[in-house]
Design an enzyme around this catalytic site. Sequence first.
Site, PDB file in Angstrom:
ATOM      1  N   GLU A 142      14.794  -4.143 -42.212  1.00  0.00           N
ATOM      2  CA  GLU A 142      15.300  -5.100 -43.514  1.00  0.00           C
ATOM      3  C   GLU A 142      14.127  -6.170 -43.564  1.00  0.00           C
ATOM      4  OE1 GLU A 142      18.910  -4.794 -40.261  1.00  0.00           O
ATOM      5  OE2 GLU A 142      16.741  -4.583 -39.870  1.00  0.00           O
ATOM      6  N   GLN A 175      26.030 -10.908 -32.146  1.00  0.00           N
ATOM      7  CA  GLN A 175      25.074 -10.575 -33.005  1.00  0.00           C
ATOM      8  C   GLN A 175      25.477 -12.128 -33.740  1.00  0.00           C
ATOM      9  OE1 GLN A 175      25.312  -7.240 -35.104  1.00  0.00           O
ATOM     10  NE2 GLN A 175      23.682  -6.214 -33.724  1.00  0.00           N
ATOM     11  N   LYS A 216      32.567 -12.139 -41.735  1.00  0.00           N
ATOM     12  CA  LYS A 216      33.047 -10.496 -41.620  1.00  0.00           C
ATOM     13  C   LYS A 216      35.108 -11.420 -42.668  1.00  0.00           C
ATOM     14  CE  LYS A 216      34.184  -6.612 -39.465  1.00  0.00           C
ATOM     15  NZ  LYS A 216      33.949  -6.003 -38.877  1.00  0.00           N
ATOM     16  N   MET A 220     -10.659  -7.863 -42.011  1.00  0.00           N
ATOM     17  CA  MET A 220     -11.072  -9.559 -42.520  1.00  0.00           C
ATOM     18  C   MET A 220     -11.180 -10.244 -41.184  1.00  0.00           C
ATOM     19  SD  MET A 220     -11.765 -11.180 -44.752  1.00  0.00           S
ATOM     20  CE  MET A 220     -11.119 -10.920 -46.470  1.00  0.00           C
TER      21      MET A 220
END
Length: 576
Positions: free
Chosen positions: A56, A119, A168, A476
């Site tokens: 994602e 979830q 959903k 860096m």
Amino acid sequence: MNKAYGTQTGAEMLVRTLESLGVTHIFGYSGGAVIPMFDALVTTKTKIKLVAVRHEQGAVHMADGYARATGKPGVVLVTSGPGAGNTISGIMTAQMDSVPLLVISGQQISNMLGYDAFQETDVINLTLPLVKHSYQIFEPADITRITIEAYKIAQAGRPGPVVIDIPKDVSSAIVPQIPEQHPVLSEPASGKKLPNKNLTDIAAAVEVAEKPLLLVGQGVIIADAAAELQEFVAANNIPVVTTLLGKGAIDETSDMSLGMLGMHGTAAANYAVQETDCLLVIGSRFDDRIVGDPEVFASQATICHIDIDRSEIGKMVRPHVHAVDDAKEALILLRQAVKPRQRSSWLKRVRSLKLLQPADADHTSDALTQQHVLQTLDRLTSGQAIYTTDVGQHQMWAAQFCRVTQPRHWLTSGGAGTMGFGFPAAIGAQFAFPHKTVVSISGDGGFQMTQFELATAAIHKLPLKILILDNHYLGMVRQWQEMFYDNRESGVTLEGNPDFALLAQAYGIKALHITKPGEVEEQLSSALAYRDGPVVIWCEVAKTDNVYPMIPAGRPYSHMLLAPPTEALDKPIGST
């Protein structure tokens, strides 16, 4: 033919609304809570292209790259829980850099919210500090209105990401009737627009200045004001320095361009800031990497600040005069108000400054350097490529050596400094412009954070040039440890790096391996000519080069280093 209301699901209505808004690509990763929306991409027979990613975070960076390259909102579609959670770095990156995104997440069914169901994640509060606006939809009939509102809010005024969270059961439900037509919300004003007298005062300050300088940020690019900027610069003979994100607002091969200013800006840009008597800042928020010590920044100048976001006025540097305005509108008005002048002595001084660092890369060294690779890349692409970068030393060298000739051809993470951004952002830009040359420039550290998207590039046979500058370090951070922490290295070695050529080949991707300076020209030319899919160019470069010029964090421009210091440096202001 579209289904009538009463027979289509909320998810199908969402897809049709996105298509009506001109959305052409959705970058996403499926999951249980978002199945109805992924299913709708099939049942609606939409022309929207679904780009199924490997993570994602990659999806959000791809949408970000697409948005920066096109100016249109990028769209992300993910599932609930960890799916939504994995978007956080990408949303933060877009928010810090004013990038328009629409991040749509699936959610647990409505009557299970608050019960820690499988979830379930409170994505609204999770992302609240990082978004321009957010919605959670509980009525299917609201989907069209909210989607249109969100799309407009994302790109209006100062752009930014907007989250839409859809349970959903809402996306699965049949929309019972034609939704009530609600007026679309207007974009909240960034602040009361000041009267034109402010622009008149700015015009007067610029007109009388003997050594004026323009500091141009990404706001000019967002406003599509590059042409107006060029007209104003040409008429008034005012040289230009840009922020990191402002690269491309002016053709960097132009005599009027001094390059990027700030911590690792060009010496010419940084000296000009110290010498100017009038600094006109348009579309920049005075980032700390630009300002250094705000108490003495551009201390000889009358500072004029124009920005569309009122909250940025006076936040870091208090200007002598300011205006809250769109960059394009402001430049048009200034062009009309400022009487043209030649300023030959100032331009002569500026030309002499441009002979200073960063000097040409050393092409005679036995060691392969990042500077050599990037300067050669710049010459071979002639300023026509879309460059994306990751974050670190290679980013600063690319900003110095890779000249950009047009807007939206330089895509990099500025405010958030997000490692892993560059490669997936390049994928998004390549989807937006399949026939353009897109070059992803990454260090070995940042590339490994999102290297799994090699699969996405390979599946779609994108003609990406994936340049990996491998010094086996977080370069860096190592540079700061060397300069400010008595060279005590901690957590910066990357000796476990893979063979990037074999990694590319495992995905079926062409790979080139460069280890010597003499190989650079031929191999880069070969990569740029290859159009049958992605190509990885793995460059094993010198391990401990440092980026110069450098202004230590929080220090004034007078502390700029053009070469390694001869004595120990104080720690940067704010470090422990």
